[in-house]
Design a protein around this motif. Structure first.
Motif, PDB file in Angstrom:
ATOM      1  N   THR A  13     -71.465 -36.282  10.306  1.00 46.85           N
ATOM      2  CA  THR A  13     -70.326 -35.412  10.029  1.00 46.85           C
ATOM      3  C   THR A  13     -69.048 -36.226   9.865  1.00 46.85           C
ATOM      4  OG1 THR A  13     -71.346 -33.609  11.263  1.00 46.85           O
ATOM      5  CG2 THR A  13     -68.968 -33.469  10.910  1.00 46.85           C
ATOM      6  N   ASN A  14     -68.829 -37.182  10.762  1.00 44.69           N
ATOM      7  CA  ASN A  14     -67.627 -38.025  10.661  1.00 44.69           C
ATOM      8  C   ASN A  14     -67.633 -38.859   9.392  1.00 44.69           C
ATOM      9  OD1 ASN A  14     -66.567 -37.045  13.036  1.00 44.69           O
ATOM     10  ND2 ASN A  14     -67.488 -38.656  14.280  1.00 44.69           N
ATOM     11  N   ALA A  15     -68.791 -39.390   9.021  1.00 44.46           N
ATOM     12  CA  ALA A  15     -68.881 -40.184   7.791  1.00 44.46           C
ATOM     13  C   ALA A  15     -68.596 -39.315   6.568  1.00 44.46           C
ATOM     14  CB  ALA A  15     -70.265 -40.824   7.681  1.00 44.46           C
ATOM     15  N   LEU A  16     -69.125 -38.102   6.549  1.00 44.80           N
ATOM     16  CA  LEU A  16     -68.852 -37.199   5.418  1.00 44.80           C
ATOM     17  C   LEU A  16     -67.381 -36.816   5.361  1.00 44.80           C
ATOM     18  CD1 LEU A  16     -71.970 -34.863   5.455  1.00 44.80           C
ATOM     19  CD2 LEU A  16     -71.291 -36.465   3.657  1.00 44.80           C
ATOM     20  N   ARG A  17     -66.773 -36.570   6.505  1.00 44.96           N
ATOM     21  CA  ARG A  17     -65.343 -36.238   6.518  1.00 44.96           C
ATOM     22  C   ARG A  17     -64.509 -37.395   5.968  1.00 44.96           C
ATOM     23  NH1 ARG A  17     -65.133 -33.247  12.327  1.00 44.96           N
ATOM     24  NH2 ARG A  17     -65.673 -31.184  11.561  1.00 44.96           N
ATOM     25  N   ARG A  18     -64.856 -38.616   6.378  1.00 49.88           N
ATOM     26  CA  ARG A  18     -64.117 -39.774   5.857  1.00 49.88           C
ATOM     27  C   ARG A  18     -64.337 -39.907   4.353  1.00 49.88           C
ATOM     28  NH1 ARG A  18     -66.082 -42.062  10.602  1.00 49.88           N
ATOM     29  NH2 ARG A  18     -67.751 -43.058   9.440  1.00 49.88           N
ATOM     30  N   PHE A  19     -65.578 -39.733   3.911  1.00 49.23           N
ATOM     31  CA  PHE A  19     -65.907 -39.865   2.491  1.00 49.23           C
ATOM     32  C   PHE A  19     -65.191 -38.819   1.659  1.00 49.23           C
ATOM     33  CE2 PHE A  19     -68.648 -38.788  -1.125  1.00 49.23           C
ATOM     34  CZ  PHE A  19     -68.638 -40.002  -1.781  1.00 49.23           C
ATOM     35  N   LEU A  20     -65.138 -37.599   2.156  1.00 50.86           N
ATOM     36  CA  LEU A  20     -64.506 -36.510   1.411  1.00 50.86           C
ATOM     37  C   LEU A  20     -63.000 -36.428   1.646  1.00 50.86           C
ATOM     38  CD1 LEU A  20     -67.216 -33.771   1.978  1.00 50.86           C
ATOM     39  CD2 LEU A  20     -66.825 -35.128  -0.085  1.00 50.86           C
ATOM     40  N   GLY A  21     -62.478 -37.307   2.493  1.00 48.08           N
ATOM     41  CA  GLY A  21     -61.045 -37.321   2.746  1.00 48.08           C
ATOM     42  C   GLY A  21     -60.583 -36.181   3.621  1.00 48.08           C
ATOM     43  N   ARG A  22     -61.458 -35.699   4.486  1.00 49.10           N
ATOM     44  CA  ARG A  22     -61.100 -34.579   5.361  1.00 49.10           C
ATOM     45  C   ARG A  22     -61.040 -35.030   6.807  1.00 49.10           C
ATOM     46  NH1 ARG A  22     -64.626 -30.644   1.992  1.00 49.10           N
ATOM     47  NH2 ARG A  22     -63.066 -30.037   0.480  1.00 49.10           N
ATOM     48  N   ASP A  23     -60.327 -36.094   7.017  1.00 50.43           N
ATOM     49  CA  ASP A  23     -60.138 -36.609   8.366  1.00 50.43           C
ATOM     50  C   ASP A  23     -59.263 -35.640   9.147  1.00 50.43           C
ATOM     51  OD1 ASP A  23     -60.110 -38.232  10.550  1.00 50.43           O
ATOM     52  OD2 ASP A  23     -58.903 -39.813   9.654  1.00 50.43           O
ATOM     53  N   GLU A  24     -59.534 -35.469  10.436  1.00 48.57           N
ATOM     54  CA  GLU A  24     -58.778 -34.508  11.250  1.00 48.57           C
ATOM     55  C   GLU A  24     -57.278 -34.802  11.215  1.00 48.57           C
ATOM     56  OE1 GLU A  24     -61.437 -36.180  12.764  1.00 48.57           O
ATOM     57  OE2 GLU A  24     -62.874 -34.562  12.514  1.00 48.57           O
ATOM     58  N   ARG A  25     -56.919 -36.074  11.217  1.00 48.64           N
ATOM     59  CA  ARG A  25     -55.498 -36.430  11.211  1.00 48.64           C
ATOM     60  C   ARG A  25     -54.837 -35.950   9.929  1.00 48.64           C
ATOM     61  NH1 ARG A  25     -56.822 -42.470  12.273  1.00 48.64           N
ATOM     62  NH2 ARG A  25     -58.496 -41.705  11.023  1.00 48.64           N
ATOM     63  N   ARG A  26     -55.530 -36.099   8.811  1.00 48.81           N
ATOM     64  CA  ARG A  26     -54.967 -35.658   7.533  1.00 48.81           C
ATOM     65  C   ARG A  26     -54.911 -34.139   7.480  1.00 48.81           C
ATOM     66  NH1 ARG A  26     -57.821 -38.512   2.762  1.00 48.81           N
ATOM     67  NH2 ARG A  26     -56.049 -37.653   1.666  1.00 48.81           N
ATOM     68  N   THR A  27     -55.917 -33.474   8.018  1.00 50.32           N
ATOM     69  CA  THR A  27     -55.937 -32.013   8.031  1.00 50.32           C
ATOM     70  C   THR A  27     -54.782 -31.476   8.866  1.00 50.32           C
ATOM     71  OG1 THR A  27     -58.340 -32.053   7.828  1.00 50.32           O
ATOM     72  CG2 THR A  27     -57.353 -29.997   8.553  1.00 50.32           C
ATOM     73  N   ALA A  28     -54.520 -32.096  10.000  1.00 41.90           N
ATOM     74  CA  ALA A  28     -53.428 -31.647  10.865  1.00 41.90           C
ATOM     75  C   ALA A  28     -52.094 -31.763  10.129  1.00 41.90           C
ATOM     76  CB  ALA A  28     -53.410 -32.459  12.148  1.00 41.90           C
ATOM     77  N   ARG A  29     -51.887 -32.829   9.376  1.00 38.71           N
ATOM     78  CA  ARG A  29     -50.635 -32.986   8.648  1.00 38.71           C
ATOM     79  C   ARG A  29     -50.499 -31.927   7.565  1.00 38.71           C
ATOM     80  NH1 ARG A  29     -50.989 -38.807   6.933  1.00 38.71           N
ATOM     81  NH2 ARG A  29     -52.341 -39.309   8.641  1.00 38.71           N
ATOM     82  N   ARG A  30     -51.587 -31.615   6.871  1.00 41.23           N
ATOM     83  CA  ARG A  30     -51.544 -30.573   5.849  1.00 41.23           C
ATOM     84  C   ARG A  30     -51.192 -29.229   6.461  1.00 41.23           C
ATOM     85  NH1 ARG A  30     -57.004 -31.253   3.608  1.00 41.23           N
ATOM     86  NH2 ARG A  30     -56.983 -33.490   3.600  1.00 41.23           N
ATOM     87  N   ASP A  31     -51.742 -28.957   7.637  1.00 39.56           N
ATOM     88  CA  ASP A  31     -51.448 -27.693   8.312  1.00 39.56           C
ATOM     89  C   ASP A  31     -49.983 -27.631   8.732  1.00 39.56           C
ATOM     90  OD1 ASP A  31     -54.025 -26.878   7.957  1.00 39.56           O
ATOM     91  OD2 ASP A  31     -54.682 -27.445   9.978  1.00 39.56           O
ATOM     92  N   ASP A  32     -49.398 -28.759   9.069  1.00 36.30           N
ATOM     93  CA  ASP A  32     -47.995 -28.778   9.485  1.00 36.30           C
ATOM     94  C   ASP A  32     -47.061 -28.468   8.316  1.00 36.30           C
ATOM     95  OD1 ASP A  32     -48.735 -29.406  12.048  1.00 36.30           O
ATOM     96  OD2 ASP A  32     -48.376 -31.564  11.813  1.00 36.30           O
ATOM     97  N   LEU A  33     -47.495 -28.759   7.105  1.00 31.50           N
ATOM     98  CA  LEU A  33     -46.650 -28.533   5.931  1.00 31.50           C
ATOM     99  C   LEU A  33     -46.597 -27.075   5.521  1.00 31.50           C
ATOM    100  CD1 LEU A  33     -47.663 -31.609   3.771  1.00 31.50           C
ATOM    101  CD2 LEU A  33     -45.580 -31.300   5.107  1.00 31.50           C
ATOM    102  N   ARG A  34     -47.551 -26.295   5.964  1.00 29.49           N
ATOM    103  CA  ARG A  34     -47.601 -24.883   5.551  1.00 29.49           C
ATOM    104  C   ARG A  34     -46.633 -24.042   6.310  1.00 29.49           C
ATOM    105  NH1 ARG A  34     -54.079 -24.223   5.023  1.00 29.49           N
ATOM    106  NH2 ARG A  34     -54.292 -25.763   3.443  1.00 29.49           N
TER     107      ARG A  34
END
Length: 86
Positions: A65-86
């Motif tokens: 799961t972690n490898a797929l998230r990194r591959f697809l660019g869906r790292d938790e840190r990046r997701t949290a930043r996107r959520d902060d922008l909304r």
């Protein structure tokens, strides 16, 4: 590391199979060895095998799961930043 023998020649250090194992595999081997010790001490072999398989399966799914998230660019840190922008 090599040790120096009494005659001054170098003798290689003992080599364990664990020296060549990846960390995850070494951890799995240590858990399997512990399960075998518990079985020898009288634990239920079916229960030990079940627990060991579940633990190893959970870890494998987590790594995948972690490898797929990194591959697809869906790292938790990046997701949290996107959520902060909304």
């Amino acid at each position: 590391m090599a040790d120096t023998g009494t005659d001054g020649t170098a003798t290689p250090a003992p080599h364990d199979p664990e020296d060549d194992m990846p960390l995850a595999e070494l951890d799995a081997r240590a858990r399997a060895d512990a399960a075998l010790r518990r079985i020898q001490a009288g634990a239920d072999p079916a229960r030990e095998a079940f627990d060991l398989a579940n633990t190893m399966n959970d870890e494998t799914v987590g790594r995948l799961t972690n490898a797929l998230r990194r591959f697809l660019g869906r790292d938790e840190r990046r997701t949290a930043r996107r959520d902060d922008l909304r």
